[in-house]
Design a protein around this motif. Structure first.
Motif, PDB file in Angstrom:
ATOM      1  N   ARG A 144     151.588   9.727  42.487  1.00  0.00           N
ATOM      2  CA  ARG A 144     150.455  10.744  42.883  1.00  0.00           C
ATOM      3  C   ARG A 144     148.976  10.116  42.317  1.00  0.00           C
ATOM      4  O   ARG A 144     149.044   9.459  41.518  1.00  0.00           O
ATOM      5  N   HIS A 155     141.135  16.476  49.055  1.00  0.00           N
ATOM      6  CA  HIS A 155     142.228  16.456  49.861  1.00  0.00           C
ATOM      7  C   HIS A 155     143.365  15.493  49.444  1.00  0.00           C
ATOM      8  O   HIS A 155     144.700  15.863  49.282  1.00  0.00           O
ATOM      9  N   LEU A 207     145.276  16.564  46.165  1.00  0.00           N
ATOM     10  CA  LEU A 207     146.160  17.853  46.399  1.00  0.00           C
ATOM     11  C   LEU A 207     147.490  17.609  47.159  1.00  0.00           C
ATOM     12  O   LEU A 207     148.356  17.851  47.196  1.00  0.00           O
ATOM     13  N   HIS A 208     147.184  16.576  48.293  1.00  0.00           N
ATOM     14  CA  HIS A 208     148.221  16.407  49.180  1.00  0.00           C
ATOM     15  C   HIS A 208     148.856  15.206  49.561  1.00  0.00           C
ATOM     16  O   HIS A 208     150.138  14.851  50.047  1.00  0.00           O
ATOM     17  N   PHE A 209     148.355  14.229  49.056  1.00  0.00           N
ATOM     18  CA  PHE A 209     148.990  12.539  49.073  1.00  0.00           C
ATOM     19  C   PHE A 209     149.783  12.097  47.794  1.00  0.00           C
ATOM     20  O   PHE A 209     149.346  12.212  46.865  1.00  0.00           O
ATOM     21  N   LYS A 210     151.132  12.182  48.314  1.00  0.00           N
ATOM     22  CA  LYS A 210     151.759  11.734  47.310  1.00  0.00           C
ATOM     23  C   LYS A 210     153.107  10.914  47.983  1.00  0.00           C
ATOM     24  O   LYS A 210     153.330  10.802  49.261  1.00  0.00           O
ATOM     25  N   THR A 247     153.474  11.451  52.139  1.00  0.00           N
ATOM     26  CA  THR A 247     153.256  12.911  52.843  1.00  0.00           C
ATOM     27  C   THR A 247     151.873  13.048  53.644  1.00  0.00           C
ATOM     28  O   THR A 247     152.047  14.043  54.201  1.00  0.00           O
ATOM     29  N   MET A 248     151.081  12.127  53.685  1.00  0.00           N
ATOM     30  CA  MET A 248     150.152  12.159  54.591  1.00  0.00           C
ATOM     31  C   MET A 248     149.510  10.912  55.216  1.00  0.00           C
ATOM     32  O   MET A 248     149.772   9.846  54.388  1.00  0.00           O
TER      33      MET A 248
END
Length: 288
Positions: free
Chosen positions: A196, A217, A220-223, A253-254
């Motif tokens: 992350r 963004h 917080l959200h890309f892992k 995850t994205m």
């Protein structure tokens, strides 16, 4: 257990809390960056991994650590210095020198924890005898047992509760409390640690590690999903993306770009999930 060993254990434990990671290399990288930014301590993550191997894993001989480093490690987990840590740290299940306090008020003996519901533990790191007498004004003004307990807390300077959490008269607070308040997006930069993005204020960490401007963004959200065995068509189709590089498939995850090889990610398909995710074939039980 030596105090240095306890200290190394505690800084890695705090690092796991602050990063949400449980791998020694990821925690060591975070500690290396954080200690440099906050305490100006230049220490390579490989050195921290060696400390872990020596004092926690026990896979190598214990290493000498400079006193100033021990002081900074202690500050990271909320103590003034290593001396303060050594005197006051209490580890659950470790033996401690404890004294039961009996309070006599108006000739009636009150034993905290027995007939009052109050537990007071005085813990010392040296062999000393502490005597407390209830001031005359306490008796005259009729202070209750709770007020007396609070008075003792003021005298000793700290309270040790039954769950081993301690409140001291120090102005230091564990970084885990602060990390719960700050999301990290207030920092200017971030870097990819293999799983992350980690927030940082420094535009340079070390050679080979790319530091980029903070993208809230992504942060917080890309892992990366490090547990491919948990992914199935039912739970991952339509909500995961993948990159394939030299036969190795990684899931994220994205949508975006794989930070490690620069390849554009693709949305996971049933075929990809069936072939590269899920329970490894050699671990599937054969039905008779």
């Amino acid at each position: 257990m030596s105090k240095i060993k306890l200290l190394i254990h505690e800084i890695f434990k705090q690092g796991e809390i602050d990063t949400g990671k449980n791998k020694k290399n990821g925690v060591a990288l975070f500690l290396s960056v954080h200690l440099k930014e906050v305490y100006n301590l230049g220490i390579d993550e490989r050195t921290l991994v060696r400390y872990y191997d020596a004092y926690i894993a026990g896979t190598r001989n214990e290493i000498s650590i400079e006193p100033y480093k021990l002081d900074i490690f202690s500050k990271y987990i909320g103590y003034d210095d290593f001396g303060h840590f050594s005197r006051t740290f209490i580890k659950k299940n470790d033996e401690a020198k404890s004294t039961t306090v009996k309070i006599s008020v108006d000739d009636e003996e009150v034993i905290p924890g027995v007939n009052s519901g109050i537990v007071i533990t005085l813990t010392n790191t040296v062999e000393t005898t502490q005597n407390f007498s209830v001031p005359e004004f306490v008796k005259q003004n009729g202070l209750g047992i709770m007020e007396i307990a609070l008075l003792l807390c003021l005298v000793t300077g700290n309270v040790v509760f039954s769950n081993n959490k301690k409140i001291s008269n120090s102005s230091s607070f564990p970084l885990s409390l602060m990390s719960g308040i700050e999301s990290g997006t207030d920092k200017k930069y971030m870097y990819w640690d293999g799983e992350r993005y980690i927030a940082t204020d420094s535009s340079f960490i070390r050679p080979g590690l790319e530091v980029k401007a903070m993208d809230e963004h992504l942060f917080l959200h890309f892992k990366k999903n490090t547990r491919k065995d948990t992914l199935t068509v039912d739970n991952a189709l339509g909500v995961t993306w993948y990159s394939k590089f030299y036969g190795t498939v990684e899931f994220f995850t994205m949508d975006g770009v794989d930070p490690e090889n620069g390849k554009e990610l693709r949305k996971s398909t049933s075929f990809i999930l069936d072939k590269y995710a899920g329970k490894p074939k050699d671990s599937i039980d054969v039905e008779e």
